[in-house]
Write a protein that holds these residues in place. Structure first.
Motif, PDB file in Angstrom:
ATOM      1  N   GLU A 103      -6.061  -2.169  -3.367  1.00 20.86           N
ATOM      2  CA  GLU A 103      -6.152  -2.987  -4.584  1.00 20.86           C
ATOM      3  C   GLU A 103      -5.354  -4.272  -4.432  1.00 20.86           C
ATOM      4  OE1 GLU A 103      -5.684  -2.320  -9.365  1.00 20.86           O
ATOM      5  OE2 GLU A 103      -4.214  -1.396  -8.040  1.00 20.86           O
ATOM      6  N   ARG A 104      -4.164  -4.162  -3.865  1.00 20.65           N
ATOM      7  CA  ARG A 104      -3.335  -5.351  -3.679  1.00 20.65           C
ATOM      8  C   ARG A 104      -3.970  -6.314  -2.678  1.00 20.65           C
ATOM      9  NH1 ARG A 104      -1.729  -3.548  -7.587  1.00 20.65           N
ATOM     10  NH2 ARG A 104       0.428  -3.250  -8.325  1.00 20.65           N
ATOM     11  N   ARG A 155     -11.367  -1.327  -3.671  1.00 18.94           N
ATOM     12  CA  ARG A 155     -10.334  -1.395  -4.694  1.00 18.94           C
ATOM     13  C   ARG A 155      -9.942   0.011  -5.119  1.00 18.94           C
ATOM     14  NH1 ARG A 155      -9.381  -6.401  -6.433  1.00 18.94           N
ATOM     15  NH2 ARG A 155     -10.886  -8.012  -5.871  1.00 18.94           N
ATOM     16  N   THR A 208      -0.690  -2.767   5.616  1.00 17.64           N
ATOM     17  CA  THR A 208       0.033  -1.724   4.893  1.00 17.64           C
ATOM     18  C   THR A 208       0.567  -0.681   5.860  1.00 17.64           C
ATOM     19  OG1 THR A 208      -0.110  -0.100   3.088  1.00 17.64           O
ATOM     20  CG2 THR A 208      -2.035  -0.301   4.503  1.00 17.64           C
ATOM     21  N   ARG A 230       6.117   0.465  -2.757  1.00 17.11           N
ATOM     22  CA  ARG A 230       5.952   1.501  -3.786  1.00 17.11           C
ATOM     23  C   ARG A 230       6.534   2.803  -3.262  1.00 17.11           C
ATOM     24  NH1 ARG A 230       0.729   2.694  -7.544  1.00 17.11           N
ATOM     25  NH2 ARG A 230       1.609   0.825  -8.490  1.00 17.11           N
ATOM     26  N   GLU A 233       5.232  -6.121  -0.830  1.00 19.09           N
ATOM     27  CA  GLU A 233       5.370  -5.305  -2.035  1.00 19.09           C
ATOM     28  C   GLU A 233       5.482  -3.838  -1.635  1.00 19.09           C
ATOM     29  OE1 GLU A 233       3.062  -4.608  -6.329  1.00 19.09           O
ATOM     30  OE2 GLU A 233       2.257  -5.971  -4.805  1.00 19.09           O
ATOM     31  N   TRP A 242      -3.684   1.954  -3.667  1.00 23.23           N
ATOM     32  CA  TRP A 242      -2.839   0.879  -4.213  1.00 23.23           C
ATOM     33  C   TRP A 242      -2.801  -0.309  -3.265  1.00 23.23           C
ATOM     34  CZ3 TRP A 242       1.898  -0.327  -1.721  1.00 23.23           C
ATOM     35  CH2 TRP A 242       2.662  -1.313  -2.362  1.00 23.23           C
ATOM     36  N   ALA A 243      -2.639  -0.051  -1.958  1.00 26.60           N
ATOM     37  CA  ALA A 243      -2.613  -1.138  -0.980  1.00 26.60           C
ATOM     38  C   ALA A 243      -3.946  -1.873  -0.941  1.00 26.60           C
ATOM     39  CB  ALA A 243      -2.267  -0.585   0.398  1.00 26.60           C
TER      40      ALA A 243
END
Length: 287
Positions: A89-90, A277, A66, A42, A40, A86-87
């Motif tokens: 959290e993923r 997170r 990441t 961003r 994913e 963000w990473a």
């Protein structure tokens, strides 16, 4: 989100110009895609739609990985922190590894804030062209170019040189040699294996393009100048200019510096046992 790598390449070059690091990040589309187009992704864009930051995260059963870049002119605005959060959290609570080919000191501080610790790091080193020191081959040693050497001797020199290092991958001869044979950049004419007076492999050097990819000497032959000779032999064939990478804990970095190599940045991995997170990254203590 653009699939064209031109913007990512420009972003990588801007970061490498300031941070140093692995130049292949901007020159090798395969590496650039692996770092910033796997899993994913961003992006962060400026008001004029210019790409100023990007990151990717790939989640597997045992952890997440990441990578990210922030343009030097747009640092200090929270983009790196936002992308790493963000990473995390993923990752969903799984261990998170940040892989970076151009480490800036601020990036290391950011990783620390997220509980990530350095698990691997290498100095990227470069030597400009020019005269090469004259380092004689040690008595009793014969150098055989890889183009005519026995493959089993080259592999035995590799294993004998690196087996005592932590994390040695212990590949099979077939797998290790196949990786070399399949690399279009492998310089068989410059790469070589060193044999002792009995024909036993005691050292080797592998050159890929303009990179001295591997240099190794078996323990019994260390301290006799064989490693320096192997490096200088490769440099002579490369007109004195070359790149290499060396682990930050490897004392060979001192040898490379003495032979004219200069540090050109840092690359590495930072890993945390559990990832916080988004929004929960620990803050540095304040008043």
């Amino acid at each position: 989100m653009t699939e064209d790598l031109a913007e990512l390449r420009a972003l990588a070059r801007a970061c490498l110009e300031v941070d140093g690091g692995l130049p292949l990040l901007a020159d090798d589309d395969g590496l650039l895609r692996a770092r910033l187009r796997t899993g994913e992704t961003r992006e962060v864009r400026a008001a004029d739609d210019t790409l100023v930051a990007a990151a990717t995260v790939a989640v597997a059963a045992d952890g997440a990985t990441t990578s990210g870049l922030v343009h030097p002119a747009h640092r200090g605005r929270g983009h790196g922190r936002s992308l790493l959060a963000w990473a995390a959290e993923r990752a969903g609570g799984l261990p998170l590894t940040a892989s970076c080919e151009n480490v800036h000191p601020a990036a290391e501080r950011l990783y620390a804030r997220f509980g990530l610790e350095r698990s691997f790091a290498e100095h990227v080193m470069h030597r400009p062209g020019g005269s090469v020191p004259q380092v004689p081959v040690p008595d009793g040693v014969t150098l055989v170019p890889a183009a005519v050497a026995r493959p089993e001797d080259l592999f035995a020199a590799y294993v004998g040189s690196f087996r005592d290092r932590p994390g040695f991958p212990d590949p099979t001869p077939a797998a290790w040699l196949a990786d070399l044979e399949e690399d279009d950049e492998w310089r068989r004419d410059v790469s070589a294996v060193a044999l002792d007076e009995h024909g036993g492999p005691v050292g080797f050097v592998n050159v890929l393009g303009s990179w001295i990819d591997q240099v190794g000497v078996v323990p019994a032959w260390r301290g006799r100048g064989l490693g320096a000779h192997l490096v200088c032999r490769a440099l002579l064939a490369l007109d004195g200019g070359a790149w290499l990478m060396v682990n930050v804990d490897n004392p060979a970095a001192g040898l490379y510096t003495a032979l004219g190599f200069e540090r050109h940045g840092l690359r590495g991995r930072w890993t945390g046992p559990t990832a916080p997170r988004a929004g929960s990254a620990p803050r540095p203590p304040g008043p």
